[in-house]
Structure formats: C-alpha cells, structure tokens
Write a protein that holds these residues in place. Sequence first.
Motif, PDB file in Angstrom:
ATOM      1  N   HIS A 193       0.817  -1.223   0.000  1.00 38.01           N
ATOM      2  CA  HIS A 193       0.000   0.000   0.000  1.00 38.01           C
ATOM      3  C   HIS A 193       0.851   1.273   0.000  1.00 38.01           C
ATOM      4  O   HIS A 193       0.312   2.370  -0.115  1.00 38.01           O
ATOM      5  N   LEU A 194       2.145   1.152   0.208  1.00 35.61           N
ATOM      6  CA  LEU A 194       3.010   2.337   0.262  1.00 35.61           C
ATOM      7  C   LEU A 194       3.701   2.543  -1.084  1.00 35.61           C
ATOM      8  O   LEU A 194       4.037   1.576  -1.765  1.00 35.61           O
ATOM      9  N   PRO A 195       3.948   3.822  -1.441  1.00 38.06           N
ATOM     10  CA  PRO A 195       4.589   4.059  -2.743  1.00 38.06           C
ATOM     11  C   PRO A 195       6.051   3.627  -2.777  1.00 38.06           C
ATOM     12  O   PRO A 195       6.571   3.293  -3.832  1.00 38.06           O
ATOM     13  N   ALA A 196       6.731   3.641  -1.629  1.00 34.34           N
ATOM     14  CA  ALA A 196       8.144   3.244  -1.601  1.00 34.34           C
ATOM     15  C   ALA A 196       8.428   2.596  -0.251  1.00 34.34           C
ATOM     16  O   ALA A 196       7.859   3.009   0.768  1.00 34.34           O
ATOM     17  N   PRO A 197       9.302   1.610  -0.222  1.00 31.51           N
ATOM     18  CA  PRO A 197       9.595   0.973   1.068  1.00 31.51           C
ATOM     19  C   PRO A 197      10.493   1.861   1.931  1.00 31.51           C
ATOM     20  O   PRO A 197      11.202   2.713   1.408  1.00 31.51           O
ATOM     21  N   PHE A 198      10.434   1.676   3.227  1.00 30.18           N
ATOM     22  CA  PHE A 198      11.401   2.326   4.114  1.00 30.18           C
ATOM     23  C   PHE A 198      11.580   1.491   5.371  1.00 30.18           C
ATOM     24  O   PHE A 198      10.785   0.575   5.651  1.00 30.18           O
ATOM     25  N   ASP A 199      12.657   1.781   6.084  1.00 30.90           N
ATOM     26  CA  ASP A 199      12.899   1.098   7.357  1.00 30.90           C
ATOM     27  C   ASP A 199      13.696   2.031   8.272  1.00 30.90           C
ATOM     28  O   ASP A 199      13.952   3.185   7.910  1.00 30.90           O
ATOM     29  N   ALA A 200      14.124   1.522   9.414  1.00 30.35           N
ATOM     30  CA  ALA A 200      14.791   2.374  10.403  1.00 30.35           C
ATOM     31  C   ALA A 200      16.132   2.897   9.885  1.00 30.35           C
ATOM     32  O   ALA A 200      16.614   3.930  10.357  1.00 30.35           O
ATOM     33  N   HIS A 201      16.722   2.220   8.925  1.00 32.02           N
ATOM     34  CA  HIS A 201      18.026   2.672   8.421  1.00 32.02           C
ATOM     35  C   HIS A 201      17.882   3.690   7.304  1.00 32.02           C
ATOM     36  O   HIS A 201      18.771   4.494   7.079  1.00 32.02           O
ATOM     37  N   ASP A 202      16.768   3.639   6.603  1.00 37.61           N
ATOM     38  CA  ASP A 202      16.575   4.538   5.478  1.00 37.61           C
ATOM     39  C   ASP A 202      15.112   4.978   5.442  1.00 37.61           C
ATOM     40  O   ASP A 202      14.229   4.250   4.987  1.00 37.61           O
ATOM     41  N   LEU A 203      14.896   6.193   5.937  1.00 36.06           N
ATOM     42  CA  LEU A 203      13.518   6.674   6.098  1.00 36.06           C
ATOM     43  C   LEU A 203      13.008   7.456   4.891  1.00 36.06           C
ATOM     44  O   LEU A 203      11.918   8.026   4.928  1.00 36.06           O
ATOM     45  N   ARG A 204      13.798   7.479   3.810  1.00 36.37           N
ATOM     46  CA  ARG A 204      13.418   8.353   2.694  1.00 36.37           C
ATOM     47  C   ARG A 204      12.036   8.028   2.122  1.00 36.37           C
ATOM     48  O   ARG A 204      11.305   8.917   1.721  1.00 36.37           O
ATOM     49  N   GLY A 205      11.693   6.748   2.097  1.00 34.77           N
ATOM     50  CA  GLY A 205      10.390   6.355   1.538  1.00 34.77           C
ATOM     51  C   GLY A 205       9.207   6.951   2.302  1.00 34.77           C
ATOM     52  O   GLY A 205       8.084   7.012   1.787  1.00 34.77           O
ATOM     53  N   LYS A 206       9.464   7.396   3.532  1.00 32.84           N
ATOM     54  CA  LYS A 206       8.360   7.946   4.328  1.00 32.84           C
ATOM     55  C   LYS A 206       7.861   9.269   3.736  1.00 32.84           C
ATOM     56  O   LYS A 206       6.660   9.559   3.792  1.00 32.84           O
ATOM     57  N   ALA A 207       8.765  10.035   3.148  1.00 29.48           N
ATOM     58  CA  ALA A 207       8.352  11.298   2.519  1.00 29.48           C
ATOM     59  C   ALA A 207       7.425  11.008   1.342  1.00 29.48           C
ATOM     60  O   ALA A 207       6.435  11.732   1.121  1.00 29.48           O
ATOM     61  N   ALA A 208       7.713   9.954   0.612  1.00 26.92           N
ATOM     62  CA  ALA A 208       6.858   9.591  -0.526  1.00 26.92           C
ATOM     63  C   ALA A 208       5.478   9.161  -0.020  1.00 26.92           C
ATOM     64  O   ALA A 208       4.444   9.481  -0.627  1.00 26.92           O
ATOM     65  N   ALA A 209       5.458   8.473   1.114  1.00 26.63           N
ATOM     66  CA  ALA A 209       4.177   8.043   1.695  1.00 26.63           C
ATOM     67  C   ALA A 209       3.368   9.263   2.139  1.00 26.63           C
ATOM     68  O   ALA A 209       2.142   9.310   1.967  1.00 26.63           O
TER      69      ALA A 209
END
Length: 518
Positions: free
Chosen positions: A289-305
Amino acid sequence: MPQRTGKALATAKRTTPKGLRILMIASEVQPFSKTGGLADVASALPKALGQLGHDVTVVTPRYRVVTDGPVAADVSIEIAAHRFRARLMEAPIDPGRPADAGGPRRPRVLLLDCPELYGRDGIYYDAHGDFADNAVRFGFLSAAAIDWASTQSEPFDIVHAHDWQGGLAPIYARTLGTRGATGTAATVFTIHNLAYQGVFDKSWVPRLGLRWHDFTIDRFEFFDRLSFMKAGLTASDAITTVSPTYAKEIQRPEYGHGLDGAVRARADRLVGILNGIDPDEWNPAADPHLPAPFDAHDLRGKAAAKRALLELFGFTITGDLLARPIVGMVSRMVDQKGLDLIAGATSELMALNATWVIVGTGEARYQDMWRSLSHRHPDRVGVFVGFDERRAHLVEGGADLFLMPSRFEPCGLNQMYSLRYGTVPVVRAVGGLVDTVKPFNAETGQGNGFLFSDYHPGAMLHALKRALATYPNRTAWVRLQKNGMKADFSWGRSAAEYVKMYRQLRRRNPGRAPASKQ
Ligand code: ADP
Ligand code: GLC
C-alpha cells in the motif's frame, strides 16, 4: 551404542516437547472478516503458534462477503429448538503464499458456512441495530467448532476462544465435547474488550443447551440476564487478556464494566499477554500500500508516503503542506477511542500547526463531527468515513504523528503499527498503550512517543503540543522515530508466552492431558 542413541533421543524429547493441538474460535479473522483488532490477533497468533511448531485450527463464521472453499465437514446441531445444518470450509489464511512444505505449520482455517445465521450485511449488526439472534449466531459458532473438533481422531490439547462471541466454548467443551477429541482439552478464554459482553435475555439459557444450575452470580448470570462474557470468564481453565496493564485495570471498577468482581475472583487464572504485530501485514519495508519501502536505516520512503497520503485525501500539494506535520487517526469512532475528548477541543485542535488525516467509522455524531471539520477546514482536515485497508496503511506510513486518546484500551494495535512505521504516537496512558508507548525524553534521547494521563481535552492538547514542538527538531524527531521502529513487537515473543501458559495448564490438569502430549 543403541543405549546412547536412546539417551540422546530422550534428552531431545525433553527439550523439544511435542507441538500442541489447538482449536481457536473467533468471530473475526483477517483476511476474511474484520471490524477491529480481534481479527488481526485471531490471524496473527495462530500463524505465530504455527511458526513455533503447533498445530492450530481456527473456526470462524463465513459471512456473506467471504469467498467459499472446499467443504471439509458437515455439522448439524439442534440449538434453540431448530436444527442448524452447516458446512466447514477450508480457506487459506495467507492466500498467495506458497504452502511451506516441511516448514513451520500453517494454521488451518475452517469457515463455518451457515447462510441463515451469517449470510447478512454485517457481522454483528446492520442498519437496524444488533441482530436479534446474536445469541444463537455465536452460541452456534462455539457449538459447531467443538462438535466438529470432538469427532477428530487426534485429540485437541487446548480450546482457545476469543471475546464474548466465544464465551460459551469453555462450557460446550465440557458438555458437547466430553467423550470426544476435545474432552481432555484445557480451555482458554481471551478478553479483547471487556466492554462488549454479549448479554441476552435469560430465556436463551435452556435454548442454548445451558443449565439453569449455572444461572448464578458466580457463573453466567448478570443482572438476571445471560452473559456470554461471564460464561467465558467463569468456565475457562485460564483467562488471558491482551496487555499486562489491562489485566490489572479490569480488576478495578473503573475499567471492569460491572465484571471487575468476576475478574478478581479468578485473578489467579488471569494473565496479560501483549499482542504483537503481524510482520506479513504491517511492514514498511514490504507494504504494497506504500509508494516506496522504508525502514529504520533509510527513512526516505516515508516522505513519498506522506505525499501520497495527502494526494489521496485530495489536498493541493505545496511546500508548506509537506513541511507541516500530519496527525493521523485510524479508529472506530466511539467513546472508547476518546472521540469525546476530541469533540471537546475541536477549535483548539484546528488552531494547531498540523494537518489532520482521519480514517474511521462508528457513531454518526463523530462521523458528522469530522465531516464538518473537513468541510470548514478543507486545507487542514482530510476525512474518510468507512473501512479501508489501503487508507489505514497509508495513514500509518505517511502521517508524522498518530493520535490515540483512548478512554480505555485493552491493547491497541495502531500505536504499534505507528511505531513500526516511524509515526510517533500521542496516546493516553492507559491499558496496552502504557505497555507499548514510552515517554520521550529529549535529554536522554530515550522513549518513542508522548503520553497524557487525565481524561481531559486539555491534557490531550498539552501532549499534542509537546509532540508538535519537538517535530521541528529533526535530530530529536528522527531519534524518536528510530526508537519506535526498533522496538520488538513481534508475535514470536507473545506466542511463546501463550505456549508457556498452555503447557502450564496441561500440567495443572493432568487428568485432562492425554499422556502422549506431555
Ligand atoms: P480496536 O480493536 O479496539 O478497534 P485496535 O487498535 O486493536 O483497536 O485495532 C484496530 C484495527 O482495525 C487495526 O488493524 C486498524 O488498522 C483497523 N481499523 C480500524 N478502523 C479502520 C478503518 N476505518 N479502516 C481500516 N482499518 C481500520
Ligand atoms: C479489542 C481492543 C483493542 C485490542 C484488540 C485486539 O478490540 O479494543 O485494544 O488491541 O481487541 O486484542
């Protein structure tokens, strides 16, 4: 040589006891039906028990929208002066995943197909209110599950029923199942929410095959009515609830909903085991359901979400909007979830420097409240009234803060999903929220969220303001996010606690334990 082999085998047997056979009974199971967290738990716990090598069968109704499957068995039971004929249908709990040949045991799900009881436009109620025959709908669920289980060639060790809908299972396991494959099983009853009790007119007592003898204050009588919740509480061998703090709270009148005395009377049989989260369903590194994956090491995908969330809710994207923190909520819109606190502070909330993204369904007055706020503040408030998995995931992924001002909260799953998705929870210090959200201390960098205690709009506002004041401090905020993302809410640990309890029960009731299982 043969002797040494024998010894080694004996040792191995002691350290890796044989898997248990567990029958679960639940009125909602993800991905088949869901109104709340029970569905998540009734799906994830069996899977986690399977991972630990236990053999779990889950029986749940086949509601109208649920696809059918191959018929595993027919059930025919007379209940409430009517013979109900039903079928148990096999259904994959995790469709799309290959079966694990020789790997961990996959739970078996049996859908109880009985259109006259479950083929309706709702699980518990429709537009006209609660279904008038809920007593028989859910009494039959337990009766059918136990009737089927008792005909199986291999005995069950544990019958584990959930919430009031499963409340008669511990009784039926002793009556319908006495001579069969459930006759030796220990019974476990889990309280997910003591507020919903399944209380019916006492005329149901004989109609459901129950004994007047048990219609007493220390069994299932509740103010001259039949209480399914009390039946489960008083007849089971062990009681669990879904967080250690809630296990203590329900022994007090403020959280007991009239049953705190019944809970206290069985306190020695009660244990609070914190729910976990299902990593197959809730994982920001692999969430469709998210446009890009992210995790604790790389949070960049959260901006896309965040951007995708704002777009989905129809906001016009601007730099200011992207910079402003989003407060998200995914919730049943009822008093339990603190909606009355929000109603008591709407103008102050709208004055905060935040965007609101709300997904939920429930009482009309709260739905209307959010709709009208969004109407009046279209650049501030996005609302979706309804049940929607995709939006729920996107709120968890794209929001910056997640608000749960619950009046009471047995466990709460959304705050754990939030933590996993780097979305900082602002919660009331109650029930499972206390056991999962730890106050952030900017000096030590410890903690993962913001809490308040008083059930008062001012206290909630104060906690929100503290969170929003921390947001611009990127170092502190990322620390907060990572603290939350690293917390271990895996089901593995909680499932192991259930297994420990199941095994204690088997030891405590040796008369009920078949020798081959210990
Ligand atoms: P409760 O069971 O008391 O409602 P929990 O926090 O334990 O609260 O679980 C709620 C579950 O239901 C979560 O998985 C949450 O995402 C989901 N949920 C609640 N409301 C909605 C909704 N409107 N749309 C989609 N999912 C929802
Ligand atoms: C109930 C509770 C919730 C809990 C869920 C799953 O619906 O309200 O707090 O997380 O059950 O156990």
